[in-house]
Structures are given as C-alpha cells and as structure tokens.
Scaffold this motif. Structure first.
Motif, short mmCIF file in Angstrom:
data_model
loop_
_atom_site.label_atom_id
_atom_site.label_comp_id
_atom_site.label_asym_id
_atom_site.label_seq_id
_atom_site.Cartn_x
_atom_site.Cartn_y
_atom_site.Cartn_z
N LEU A 49 4.40 -6.69 13.98
CA LEU A 49 4.15 -7.67 12.93
C LEU A 49 4.20 -7.03 11.54
CD1 LEU A 49 1.27 -9.72 14.58
CD2 LEU A 49 3.58 -10.53 14.08
N TYR A 50 3.60 -5.86 11.41
CA TYR A 50 3.59 -5.15 10.13
C TYR A 50 5.02 -4.86 9.67
CZ TYR A 50 1.93 -1.71 6.67
OH TYR A 50 1.64 -1.03 5.52
N LEU A 51 5.83 -4.29 10.58
CA LEU A 51 7.20 -3.94 10.22
C LEU A 51 8.05 -5.17 9.92
CD1 LEU A 51 7.94 -1.03 12.72
CD2 LEU A 51 7.45 -0.87 10.28
N SER A 52 7.75 -6.29 10.56
CA SER A 52 8.54 -7.50 10.32
C SER A 52 8.35 -8.05 8.92
CB SER A 52 8.20 -8.58 11.36
OG SER A 52 6.93 -9.15 11.11
N THR A 53 7.28 -7.63 8.22
CA THR A 53 7.03 -8.11 6.86
C THR A 53 7.69 -7.24 5.79
OG1 THR A 53 4.99 -6.83 6.51
CG2 THR A 53 4.78 -8.99 7.60
N LEU A 54 8.28 -6.12 6.20
CA LEU A 54 8.84 -5.16 5.24
C LEU A 54 10.35 -5.31 5.10
CD1 LEU A 54 6.97 -1.92 6.40
CD2 LEU A 54 6.28 -3.53 4.62
N SER A 55 10.84 -4.97 3.92
CA SER A 55 12.29 -4.90 3.71
C SER A 55 12.80 -3.61 4.35
CB SER A 55 12.60 -4.89 2.22
OG SER A 55 12.18 -3.66 1.63
N GLU A 56 14.09 -3.49 4.51
CA GLU A 56 14.66 -2.27 5.08
C GLU A 56 14.33 -1.06 4.21
OE1 GLU A 56 16.06 -1.69 8.07
OE2 GLU A 56 15.50 -3.77 8.45
N GLU A 57 14.34 -1.23 2.91
CA GLU A 57 14.01 -0.13 1.99
C GLU A 57 12.56 0.30 2.15
OE1 GLU A 57 14.62 2.91 -0.59
OE2 GLU A 57 16.15 1.61 0.27
N GLU A 58 11.66 -0.67 2.27
CA GLU A 58 10.23 -0.34 2.48
C GLU A 58 10.03 0.39 3.80
OE1 GLU A 58 7.81 -3.89 0.23
OE2 GLU A 58 8.97 -4.43 2.02
N LYS A 59 10.69 -0.06 4.85
CA LYS A 59 10.59 0.62 6.15
C LYS A 59 11.07 2.05 6.04
CE LYS A 59 11.44 -3.57 8.75
NZ LYS A 59 12.45 -4.30 9.54
N LYS A 60 12.19 2.24 5.37
CA LYS A 60 12.77 3.58 5.22
C LYS A 60 11.78 4.50 4.50
CE LYS A 60 16.89 5.88 3.48
NZ LYS A 60 18.18 5.72 2.79
N LEU A 61 11.19 4.03 3.42
CA LEU A 61 10.24 4.84 2.65
C LEU A 61 8.99 5.18 3.46
CD1 LEU A 61 10.44 3.12 -0.86
CD2 LEU A 61 11.23 5.41 -0.25
N LEU A 62 8.43 4.20 4.15
CA LEU A 62 7.20 4.44 4.92
C LEU A 62 7.44 5.33 6.13
CD1 LEU A 62 5.44 0.96 5.01
CD2 LEU A 62 4.63 3.04 3.91
N LEU A 63 8.55 5.13 6.80
CA LEU A 63 8.78 5.81 8.06
C LEU A 63 9.39 7.19 7.92
CD1 LEU A 63 9.84 2.70 10.12
CD2 LEU A 63 7.61 3.81 10.00
N GLN A 64 9.71 7.61 6.70
CA GLN A 64 10.19 8.98 6.51
C GLN A 64 9.01 9.96 6.44
OE1 GLN A 64 12.49 9.10 2.94
NE2 GLN A 64 10.76 8.78 1.59
N LYS A 65 7.80 9.43 6.30
CA LYS A 65 6.59 10.25 6.28
C LYS A 65 6.37 10.82 7.67
CE LYS A 65 1.63 9.76 5.54
NZ LYS A 65 0.55 8.81 5.22
N GLU A 66 6.30 12.13 7.78
CA GLU A 66 6.10 12.78 9.07
C GLU A 66 4.61 12.91 9.36
OE1 GLU A 66 6.95 17.06 11.16
OE2 GLU A 66 8.40 16.34 9.71
N VAL A 67 4.22 12.46 10.54
CA VAL A 67 2.83 12.54 10.97
C VAL A 67 2.80 13.31 12.28
CG1 VAL A 67 0.81 11.22 11.71
CG2 VAL A 67 2.26 10.35 9.87
#
Length: 77
Positions: A49-67
């Motif tokens: 649900l969280y990811l479905s609310t994001l644009s592709e650019e927002e997903k790219k920025l958030l998911l490049q963070k390494e945890v």
C-alpha cells in the motif's frame, strides 16, 4: 499491469502485546499483529500500500537507501 519487484527490509519486534513491524526505508510504514504469521502478512500489505502511493521517482529515491541488519554479542561486566 506493469509490476516491479523491490527488496525491502522489515524489522519485527515482539513484546507483551504481540508483534510490531516497521520498514526503515519507508518512514511511517508500520503495523502490528498478534502472531508472527499475522505480522508478516500485515507488513507485506502495508509495504504494498505504501509503495502504491509513490511515484516512480519517489520509489527510486527511497529504495536506494541501503539497510543492513546484524546481531552483535556484547559482554557486560
């Protein structure tokens, strides 16, 4: 529908009230449940649900963070 696969880290904690889960990469993405099976299902739904609310650019920025997670043994005197 064009779907993509994402690798997301979820932290699950157990306390006296049940289970609590959150995703460090996705600020505010959290849930709770009464069992391990329930919390796994709940956090997966919360992530989707969280990811479905994001644009592709927002997903790219958030998911490049390494945890990463590690368990450390600490000796205390």
């Amino acid at each position: 529908m064009n779907s993509k696969y994402y690798q997301i880290t979820a932290i699950i904690e157990k306390d006296e009230f049940g289970y609590y889960a959150y995703c460090p990469q996705l600020q505010g993405c959290q849930t709770q449940g009464d069992s391990l099976a329930e919390i796994q299902s709940n956090i997966l739904e919360a992530i989707e649900l969280y990811l479905s609310t994001l644009s592709e650019e927002e997903k790219k920025l958030l998911l490049q963070k390494e945890v990463s997670m590690i368990n450390l043994g600490v000796q205390v005197a």
